[in-house]
Every structure is written in structure tokens, then in C-alpha cells.
Design a protein around this motif. Structure first.
Motif, PDB file in Angstrom:
ATOM      1  N   CYS A   1     -12.100 -22.315  -8.448  1.00 15.39           N
ATOM      2  CA  CYS A   1     -10.980 -23.150  -8.022  1.00 15.39           C
ATOM      3  C   CYS A   1     -11.415 -24.205  -7.014  1.00 15.39           C
ATOM      4  N   ARG A   2     -12.285 -23.827  -6.084  1.00 17.65           N
ATOM      5  CA  ARG A   2     -12.756 -24.806  -5.108  1.00 17.65           C
ATOM      6  C   ARG A   2     -13.573 -25.890  -5.796  1.00 17.65           C
ATOM      7  N   GLU A   3     -14.409 -25.496  -6.746  1.00 16.71           N
ATOM      8  CA  GLU A   3     -15.196 -26.488  -7.486  1.00 16.71           C
ATOM      9  C   GLU A   3     -14.304 -27.439  -8.271  1.00 16.71           C
ATOM     10  N   ALA A   4     -13.159 -26.947  -8.718  1.00 15.84           N
ATOM     11  CA  ALA A   4     -12.251 -27.773  -9.515  1.00 15.84           C
ATOM     12  C   ALA A   4     -11.369 -28.675  -8.665  1.00 15.84           C
ATOM     13  N   GLY A   5     -11.407 -28.500  -7.335  1.00 13.17           N
ATOM     14  CA  GLY A   5     -10.650 -29.416  -6.487  1.00 13.17           C
ATOM     15  C   GLY A   5      -9.671 -28.793  -5.513  1.00 13.17           C
ATOM     16  N   ALA A   6      -9.562 -27.466  -5.477  1.00 11.34           N
ATOM     17  CA  ALA A   6      -8.670 -26.835  -4.503  1.00 11.34           C
ATOM     18  C   ALA A   6      -9.171 -27.130  -3.095  1.00 11.34           C
ATOM     19  N   ASP A   7      -8.286 -27.567  -2.219  1.00 13.03           N
ATOM     20  CA  ASP A   7      -8.683 -27.895  -0.852  1.00 13.03           C
ATOM     21  C   ASP A   7      -8.916 -26.651  -0.010  1.00 13.03           C
ATOM     22  N   MET A   8      -8.238 -25.577  -0.378  1.00 15.90           N
ATOM     23  CA  MET A   8      -8.366 -24.330   0.375  1.00 15.90           C
ATOM     24  C   MET A   8      -8.064 -23.174  -0.556  1.00 15.90           C
ATOM     25  N   ALA A   9      -8.651 -22.037  -0.277  1.00 11.13           N
ATOM     26  CA  ALA A   9      -8.400 -20.857  -1.096  1.00 11.13           C
ATOM     27  C   ALA A   9      -8.113 -19.657  -0.205  1.00 11.13           C
ATOM     28  N   PHE A  10      -7.422 -18.673  -0.769  1.00  4.29           N
ATOM     29  CA  PHE A  10      -7.077 -17.452  -0.062  1.00  4.29           C
ATOM     30  C   PHE A  10      -7.876 -16.279  -0.607  1.00  4.29           C
ATOM     31  N   THR A  11      -8.160 -15.327   0.269  1.00  8.87           N
ATOM     32  CA  THR A  11      -8.688 -14.056  -0.209  1.00  8.87           C
ATOM     33  C   THR A  11      -7.566 -13.350  -0.964  1.00  8.87           C
ATOM     34  N   GLU A  12      -7.909 -12.235  -1.587  1.00 10.44           N
ATOM     35  CA  GLU A  12      -6.854 -11.405  -2.140  1.00 10.44           C
ATOM     36  C   GLU A  12      -5.978 -10.907  -0.991  1.00 10.44           C
ATOM     37  N   MET A  13      -4.747 -10.522  -1.298  1.00  9.62           N
ATOM     38  CA  MET A  13      -3.839  -9.996  -0.292  1.00  9.62           C
ATOM     39  C   MET A  13      -4.449  -8.739   0.322  1.00  9.62           C
ATOM     40  N   VAL A  14      -4.464  -8.685   1.660  1.00 10.65           N
ATOM     41  CA  VAL A  14      -5.167  -7.617   2.372  1.00 10.65           C
ATOM     42  C   VAL A  14      -4.178  -6.736   3.138  1.00 10.65           C
ATOM     43  N   SER A  15      -4.315  -5.436   2.985  1.00 14.11           N
ATOM     44  CA  SER A  15      -3.456  -4.480   3.689  1.00 14.11           C
ATOM     45  C   SER A  15      -3.954  -4.242   5.104  1.00 14.11           C
ATOM     46  N   ALA A  16      -3.095  -4.501   6.086  1.00  8.23           N
ATOM     47  CA  ALA A  16      -3.470  -4.220   7.475  1.00  8.23           C
ATOM     48  C   ALA A  16      -3.682  -2.726   7.671  1.00  8.23           C
ATOM     49  N   LYS A  17      -2.863  -1.920   7.025  1.00 14.56           N
ATOM     50  CA  LYS A  17      -2.994  -0.471   7.139  1.00 14.56           C
ATOM     51  C   LYS A  17      -4.337  -0.017   6.574  1.00 14.56           C
ATOM     52  N   GLY A  18      -4.706  -0.588   5.417  1.00 11.87           N
ATOM     53  CA  GLY A  18      -5.987  -0.239   4.829  1.00 11.87           C
ATOM     54  C   GLY A  18      -7.146  -0.591   5.733  1.00 11.87           C
ATOM     55  N   LEU A  19      -7.071  -1.763   6.363  1.00 13.85           N
ATOM     56  CA  LEU A  19      -8.129  -2.166   7.291  1.00 13.85           C
ATOM     57  C   LEU A  19      -8.187  -1.240   8.494  1.00 13.85           C
ATOM     58  N   SER A  20      -7.018  -0.784   8.939  1.00  7.12           N
ATOM     59  CA  SER A  20      -6.985   0.062  10.136  1.00  7.12           C
ATOM     60  C   SER A  20      -7.688   1.397   9.911  1.00  7.12           C
ATOM     61  N   PHE A  21      -7.784   1.798   8.639  1.00  4.68           N
ATOM     62  CA  PHE A  21      -8.495   3.027   8.311  1.00  4.68           C
ATOM     63  C   PHE A  21      -9.972   2.767   8.025  1.00  4.68           C
ATOM     64  N   ALA A  22     -10.410   1.531   8.295  1.00  2.00           N
ATOM     65  CA  ALA A  22     -11.796   1.125   8.010  1.00  2.00           C
ATOM     66  C   ALA A  22     -12.130   1.376   6.546  1.00  2.00           C
ATOM     67  N   ASN A  23     -11.140   1.133   5.692  1.00  2.00           N
ATOM     68  CA  ASN A  23     -11.308   1.348   4.255  1.00  2.00           C
ATOM     69  C   ASN A  23     -12.254   0.301   3.690  1.00  2.00           C
ATOM     70  N   GLU A  24     -13.394   0.728   3.163  1.00  2.34           N
ATOM     71  CA  GLU A  24     -14.389  -0.219   2.668  1.00  2.34           C
ATOM     72  C   GLU A  24     -13.881  -1.002   1.460  1.00  2.34           C
ATOM     73  N   LYS A  25     -13.032  -0.366   0.654  1.00  2.00           N
ATOM     74  CA  LYS A  25     -12.461  -1.069  -0.498  1.00  2.00           C
ATOM     75  C   LYS A  25     -11.595  -2.225  -0.033  1.00  2.00           C
ATOM     76  N   THR A  26     -10.870  -2.015   1.075  1.00  2.00           N
ATOM     77  CA  THR A  26     -10.038  -3.083   1.626  1.00  2.00           C
ATOM     78  C   THR A  26     -10.901  -4.146   2.292  1.00  2.00           C
ATOM     79  N   ARG A  27     -11.890  -3.736   3.075  1.00  2.06           N
ATOM     80  CA  ARG A  27     -12.750  -4.710   3.749  1.00  2.06           C
ATOM     81  C   ARG A  27     -13.540  -5.558   2.750  1.00  2.06           C
ATOM     82  N   HIS A  28     -13.809  -4.973   1.591  1.00  3.68           N
ATOM     83  CA  HIS A  28     -14.517  -5.686   0.528  1.00  3.68           C
ATOM     84  C   HIS A  28     -13.768  -6.954   0.127  1.00  3.68           C
TER      85      HIS A  28
END
Length: 309
Positions: free
Chosen positions: A13-40
Motif C-alpha cells: 500500500c505504501r508503494e502504491a501511494g498511501a501516505d500512512m499505514a496502520f498496524t493491525e488492531m492491537v489489544s492493550a490487554k494482550g500487550l499487558s500480558f506480554a503476549n508475543e502474538k500480540t507484540r508481533h
């Protein structure tokens, strides 16, 4: 987009002209558990920078602590933090996250204040026209978010209960634009450069966000860029170009995820939608797991297209 806007998709998408891109939606709860799947989900491609992170959750303290961790972890690569209050998926809203927060504006404002209190990067909020169909609350909700400290808002023109049925109402974007002084991003039903131009003109929004319209169609960004610049839109991609892009997408996923690229199945479906032989190929796609598997299907589609040309 969860399960979609990973490194491979963002790169295309960036190569095609998108000015900015988002990561996938990230769970704060998942991050709080140091979930590697979420941090990925926060991993970036080599040289990738100015990426926004869309964080979801409803607990102010958890949202704040994980927003601070993201800012520290990503540093200058982070563009801004976007708080998701628009996702209508049942598994999200059933936990009080996503668009469920539109039913609790006091809690939503507390989340924004908590995050703003611990990060230096801009904080924005994405939400919908309202929760219940026919009950538009977005303008008032936007004002609450601005009062809580939001640096900008993004509005999707459907109600949460509407999911993705029907058409997005762009009028609500204009009404939000009138209600707040912070930047407003419009979202919903952008399928062409002309759509993006019309949204910008009709709503006065400060930027246009593209989501599902880019699935299987990263060329959309170059079409939008041309339209906004007053230039002729590039021609739609040929069959050969669509297949070539699908192959490259699969290759990027392989570099990132290894031999098993099951998540490419949905992308392959999107790329080949409407192509000659696509209906018959769908069954085979559902059994593809490796790059060579997908290549075999793509080869078959190219052959069919050449025979019918």
C-alpha cells in the motif's frame, strides 16, 4: 485492519501511494500480558517508519500503560496512537471494547485522558456514526473526545449495529467536521479516486482513510493520489498485473512468516475476484499453504485469461 494490515500489506500500500499505514488492531490487554502474538503485530518492515498504531481496550489504566510501552518501543517510527472505538465485531464489543465505548462516552473520555497523560505522540480516536441504527451520536461524541484531549478523530459513516451493511453516510463526517476544531478523517466506501475526491469536497474532511477498499486492490492509493492532484486516474490493473501483485504479496508473507502462509488465502481471493476462472479456483485456494501452492493457482488463472483474451 485485524488480520490484514500486516507488514506485507502495508508495504504494498505504501508503494502504491498511501501516505500512512496502520498496524493491525492491537489489544492493550494482550500487550499487558506480554503476549508475543500480540507484540508481533507491532513489527515493522526494514526501513518502515511513520506507522500509526490502532489500540483497542476499555480500561483507562491498561490503555495508558500499553500506549506508553508502544511509544517507548517504537520511538521515531511511531506516527501517532489511534484509539479504536469503532470496531463492531461481536468478539470485540462483547468485552466492552471497540464501538461499545460509544455507549459509554464518560468511560471513552477517561480512556483518552489516560492515554494523553502518558504519551508525547498525538492521540486520535476512530468511531462510527453511532451505536444504534438511526441514533446518530458521532458529533456529540467527537466533541467529548476533543474535550478529553484527542488530537484528531476519524469517522466511519455507518452505525455499529449496521456492521458493514448498506452504504456509509458521509454527511455525518461533515457534521463532525463542524462540531470540532481538531482534524477530522473521513472513512467508509472509498472504492475509487473519484470517491475520495467527492468525500473531501462534500465533507470538508482533512484526510481520507481507506480500509476494505484496498483489499486486493493496493492500486487504489495511486488512483486516489491522482484524483486529489487533479490528474487522470491510472488505468485499472490488468489481469497480469493483478496476478503479479498477488505473487509478490505471497512472497512478502513467506519472507515474514516462513513456509506456511495460510493468511494469504483471503488476499488471494480478493486479488482474483472477477477474473476468468476465479470461481473454480476458490476451492483450490482454500487448500493452499505454501508459496508454490499459490503460484500453481495463479499460473492456472493466467492461462485461463490468455485463452479467453
Amino acid at each position: 485492519m485485524a488480520g490484514v494490515s500486516d507488514i506485507a500489506f502495508r508495504t504494498l500500500c505504501r508503494e502504491a501511494g498511501a501516505d500512512m499505514a496502520f498496524t493491525e488492531m492491537v489489544s492493550a490487554k494482550g500487550l499487558s500480558f506480554a503476549n508475543e502474538k500480540t507484540r508481533h503485530l507491532l513489527a515493522l518492515a526494514g526501513g518502515e517508519s511513520q506507522v500509526a498504531v490502532q489500540l483497542f481496550g476499555h480500561e483507562p489504566e491498561v490503555m495508558a500503560s500499553q500506549a506508553a510501552w508502544i511509544e517507548d518501543e517504537m520511538g521515531e517510527s511511531l506516527a501517532y496512537l489511534d484509539i479504536n472505538m469503532g470496531c463492531p465485531a461481536r468478539k470485540i464489543v462483547s468485552k466492552g471494547d471497540g464501538s461499545a465505548l460509544m455507549k459509554e462516552p464518560d468511560l471513552a473520555a477517561s480512556v483518552v485522558r489516560a492515554v494523553k497523560g502518558v504519551v508525547e505522540h498525538p492521540v486520535t480516536v476512530k468511531f462510527r456514526r453511532g451505536w444504534a441504527e438511526g441514533d446518530e451520536t458521532a458529533p456529540a461524541f467527537a466533541r467529548r473526545m476533543e474535550e478529553a484531549g484527542a488530537d484528531g478523530v476519524t469517522v466511519h459513516g455507518r452505525f455499529a449495529e449496521q456492521l458493514y451493511r448498506g452504504s456509509a453516510d458521509w454527511g455525518v463526517i461533515a457534521r463532525v467536521r463542524e462540531a470540532v476544531s481538531v482534524p477530522v478523517v473521513g472513512n467508509g466506501d472509498i472504492r475509487s479516486g473519484a470517491d475520495a475526491m467527492r468525500m473531501a469536497v462534500e465533507t470538508g474532511c482533512d484526510a481520507v482513510m481507506i480500509a476494505r477498499g484496498a483489499e486486493g486492490n493496493p492500486w487504489l492509493f495511486s488512483q486516489v493520489q491522482a484524483a486529489l492532484a487533479g490528474e487522470p486516474e491510472p488505468a485499472p490493473p490488468t489481469v497480469e498485473e493483478r496476478i503479479a501483485m498477488a505473487r509478490r504479496h505471497a512472497e512478502l508473507l513467506t519472507h515474514r512468516e516462513g513456509r506456511n502462509i495460510v493468511r494469504m488465502r483471503k488476499h488471494a481471493m480478493w486479488y482474483m475476484a472477477g477474473l476468468p476462472g476465479a470461481a473454480q479456483a476458490r476451492g483450490r485456494i482454500n487448500y493452499c499453504t505454501t508459496l508454490s501452492d499459490f503460484d500453481a493457482v495463479f499460473d492456472e488463472l493466467l492461462e485461463i485469461a490468455r485463452e479467453r483474451s
